[in-house]
Design a protein around this motif. Structure first.
Motif, PDB file in Angstrom:
ATOM      1  N   VAL A 153       0.830  -1.209   0.000  1.00  0.00           N
ATOM      2  CA  VAL A 153       0.000   0.000   0.000  1.00  0.00           C
ATOM      3  C   VAL A 153       0.863   1.256   0.000  1.00  0.00           C
ATOM      4  N   ALA A 154       1.870   1.287   0.858  1.00  0.00           N
ATOM      5  CA  ALA A 154       2.711   2.478   0.955  1.00  0.00           C
ATOM      6  C   ALA A 154       3.765   2.542  -0.138  1.00  0.00           C
ATOM      7  N   SER A 155       4.196   1.397  -0.637  1.00  0.00           N
ATOM      8  CA  SER A 155       5.331   1.391  -1.566  1.00  0.00           C
ATOM      9  C   SER A 155       4.943   1.665  -3.012  1.00  0.00           C
ATOM     10  N   VAL A 156       3.737   1.290  -3.429  1.00  0.00           N
ATOM     11  CA  VAL A 156       3.385   1.423  -4.836  1.00  0.00           C
ATOM     12  C   VAL A 156       3.466   2.886  -5.265  1.00  0.00           C
ATOM     13  N   GLY A 157       4.176   3.136  -6.338  1.00  0.00           N
ATOM     14  CA  GLY A 157       4.388   4.490  -6.817  1.00  0.00           C
ATOM     15  C   GLY A 157       5.678   5.097  -6.312  1.00  0.00           C
ATOM     16  N   ALA A 204      12.563   3.712   3.712  1.00  0.00           N
ATOM     17  CA  ALA A 204      11.543   3.711   2.658  1.00  0.00           C
ATOM     18  C   ALA A 204      11.532   5.045   1.925  1.00  0.00           C
ATOM     19  N   PRO A 205      11.362   5.037   0.596  1.00  0.00           N
ATOM     20  CA  PRO A 205      11.259   6.293  -0.134  1.00  0.00           C
ATOM     21  C   PRO A 205       9.938   7.015   0.061  1.00  0.00           C
ATOM     22  N   VAL A 206       8.975   6.379   0.692  1.00  0.00           N
ATOM     23  CA  VAL A 206       7.656   6.993   0.836  1.00  0.00           C
ATOM     24  C   VAL A 206       7.579   7.947   2.028  1.00  0.00           C
ATOM     25  N   ALA A 207       8.388   7.708   3.066  1.00  0.00           N
ATOM     26  CA  ALA A 207       8.341   8.556   4.256  1.00  0.00           C
ATOM     27  C   ALA A 207       9.635   8.391   5.034  1.00  0.00           C
TER      28      ALA A 207
END
Length: 380
Positions: A144-148, A278-281
Motif C-alpha cells: 500500500v505504501a510502496s506502490v508508486g 523507505a522512499p515513501v516517508a
C-alpha cells in the motif's frame, strides 16, 4: 445546481474493467487484479481471511504495526502463526526469512509489509520472494505504501496476493484499493471452507461473479468518485513516467535524511541504515528530552499543510514522520518541513542549522535517483 462531483453518468462495467487493466499494467502483472471499493484494509483483511484457515501455518513478518495486525487476523482465522519480528529501525533480510522457513518447514503462507510508512523502513521483497518461492509457500504482500514510490512487481517477485492503495505515493484517495491474485491464491481460497462468501470481504465473490463472468456485471454500485480518482492517479503516473515518479520519491527520501542530519538539534534518522529507509516517508528520532508530538504541533503552527506527523501509538513521543509522498515528494515539501522543524527546535532552545539543512537537501536531491535507491528505481 450542478457540481463536478455530482450528477455523473453511472460508471459502466467496461470503464471499471479498464481501470483494473491500467492498475495491472502499473504492477506489470498478468495476474487477476480486483479493484475493491474501500480503503486498503478491505483487501488486506479479505485476502487473509480467504486464503488462511485452521490448516494454515504462517510466517508473519513484523517490521511495524501492520505486521502485528496481520498476525492477529491470521490467528483469528485459526492459523498457526510463527512471528518473525525485527526492530522497527531496520528491515528484515532474506536470510532471516530462509532461517525461519528452515526452522518451520511446515510453513505454507508468508505475510510481509513492503514499506512501513509508520516506521519508515522498507523490506527487500525481490530477495525475500526468491526464498518464499523456493519454499513453495503462498506469498502475501502489503504494498500500500510502496506502490508508486518504489517498484512493486508481483509476477517477478512471486507474490500471490499483492495489495495496493491509492492514498500514499499514488497521490489519490483512501477509499479505493486493489489486489492482484495468482492462480495459486485463487485455488487456495476455493479450497478454504472458511473463506468469506456473500460478504463485502469476499474475494471469491469477485472471482465468481465478476472475473469468471467476463467482467460484464458489477457486484454492486461502485464508489464512482474514488474509481475516477484512481484512474486519474494511474493516468498521472503514466504521463510522468513510473521511473520518474519513483526517482522523485527516492530523491525526497535521500534529501530528507541528509537535511535532517545537517539540521542538528538532536534529530537523527529513526531507520539507522539508509538502505533500509523507505522512499515513501522518513522517520526521525527526537532527543530524549523532547516530545515529538509537541515538536510537530509547533512546526505545523507555522504551516498546517506540511506533511509532518508524530509517530503513532507508543511512538508518538519519540518519532516524527515526514510523509514526502505523492504530491509532497518535492523539494519544497522537504525544505519546508525541515525549516519548520528547525524553527520549532530553536524555540525550545536547541541549536538547528537551517542553512546547512537547506544545502544538504539541494545536494542530496541532485544526486542520481536519490542516494541508496538507484538500483530499485532502475529495476522497474
Amino acid at each position: 445546481m450542478t457540481h463536478p462531483f455530482l450528477d455523473l453518468a453511472p460508471l459502466s462495467a467496461g470503464r471499471f474493467a479498464a481501470i483494473e487493466d491500467r492498475v495491472a499494467r502499473l504492477l506489470g502483472t498478468r495476474q487477476d487484479v480486483v479493484v475493491m471499493q474501500g480503503e486498503a484494509l478491505l483487501p488486506l483483511e479479505g485476502a487473509i481471511r480467504a486464503a488462511a484457515g485452521p490448516g494454515t501455518v504462517a510466517l508473519n513478518v513484523i517490521t511495524g504495526p501492520y505486521g502485528q495486525t496481520f498476525g492477529n487476523w491470521l490467528r483469528d482465522c485459526g492459523a498457526t502463526v510463527h512471528d518473525l519480528a525485527v526492530p522497527f529501525h531496520t528491515a528484515v533480510t532474506a536470510e532471516q526469512i530462509r532461517g525461519a522457513l528452515t526452522e518451520h518447514p511446515e510453513i505454507d503462507f508468508v505475510s510481509l509489509v513492503h514499506a512501513e510508512a509508520a516506521t519508515g523502513n522498507t523490506n527487500p521483497v525481490a530477495e525475500i520472494g526468491e526464498a518464499v518461492r523456493a519454499h513453495e509457500a503462498l506469498f502475501y504482500l502489503d504494498a500500500v505504501a510502496s506502490v508508486g514510490a518504489e517498484p512493486v512487481l508481483p509476477d517477478a517477485w512471486g507474490v500471490d496476493l499483492c495489495v495496493i492503495g491509492a492514498q500514499k505515493a499514488m497521490g489519490g484517495p483512501a477509499g479505493v484499493s486493489a489486489v492482484s491474485v495468482s492462480e495459486r491464491a485463487w485455488a487456495r481460497m476455493a479450497a478454504n471452507p472458511n473463506a468469506p462468501r456473500r460478504s463485502y470481504l469476499s474475494l471469491l465473490d469477485w472471482k465468481e461473479r465478476w472475473i469468471d463472468g467476463g467482467r460484464k456485471a458489477l457486484l454492486h454500485a461502485p464508489a464512482q468518485l474514488e474509481m475516477l480518482a484512481l484512474e486519474a492517479c494511474v493516468e498521472r503516473i503514466e504521463a510522468e513516467g513510473p521511473r520518474t515518479v519513483m526517482a522523485r520519491h527516492a530523491s525526497a527520501a535521500a534529501a530528507t535524511r541528509a537535511g535532517a542530519l545537517a539540521l542538528g538539534g538532536g534529530l537523527e534518522p529513526y531507520v539507522r541504515e539508509a538502505r533500509d529507509a523507505a522512499p515513501v516517508a522518513t522517520t526521525l528520532r527526537v532527543p530524549s528530552d523532547v516530545d515529538a508530538s509537541e515538536l510537530v504541533a509547533r512546526a505545523l503552527a507555522s504551516d498546517p499543510g506540511l506533511p509532518l506527523a508524530a509517530g503513532g501509538g507508543a511512538l508518538a513521543g519519540e518519532m516524527i514522520r515526514i510523509n514526502h509522498y505523492g504530491p509532497d515528494a518535492t523539494r519544497g515539501a522537504v525544505q519546508g518541513s525541515l525549516a519548520a522543524l528547525g524553527a520549532a527546535l530553536a524555540e525550545k532552545g536547541l541549536k538547528a542549522d537551517l542553512e546547512a539543512a537547506r544545502r544538504a537537501v539541494e545536494d542530496a536531491w541532485d544526486r542520481p535517483a536519490g542516494a541508496g535507491h538507484s538500483e530499485a528505481v532502475t529495476e522497474a
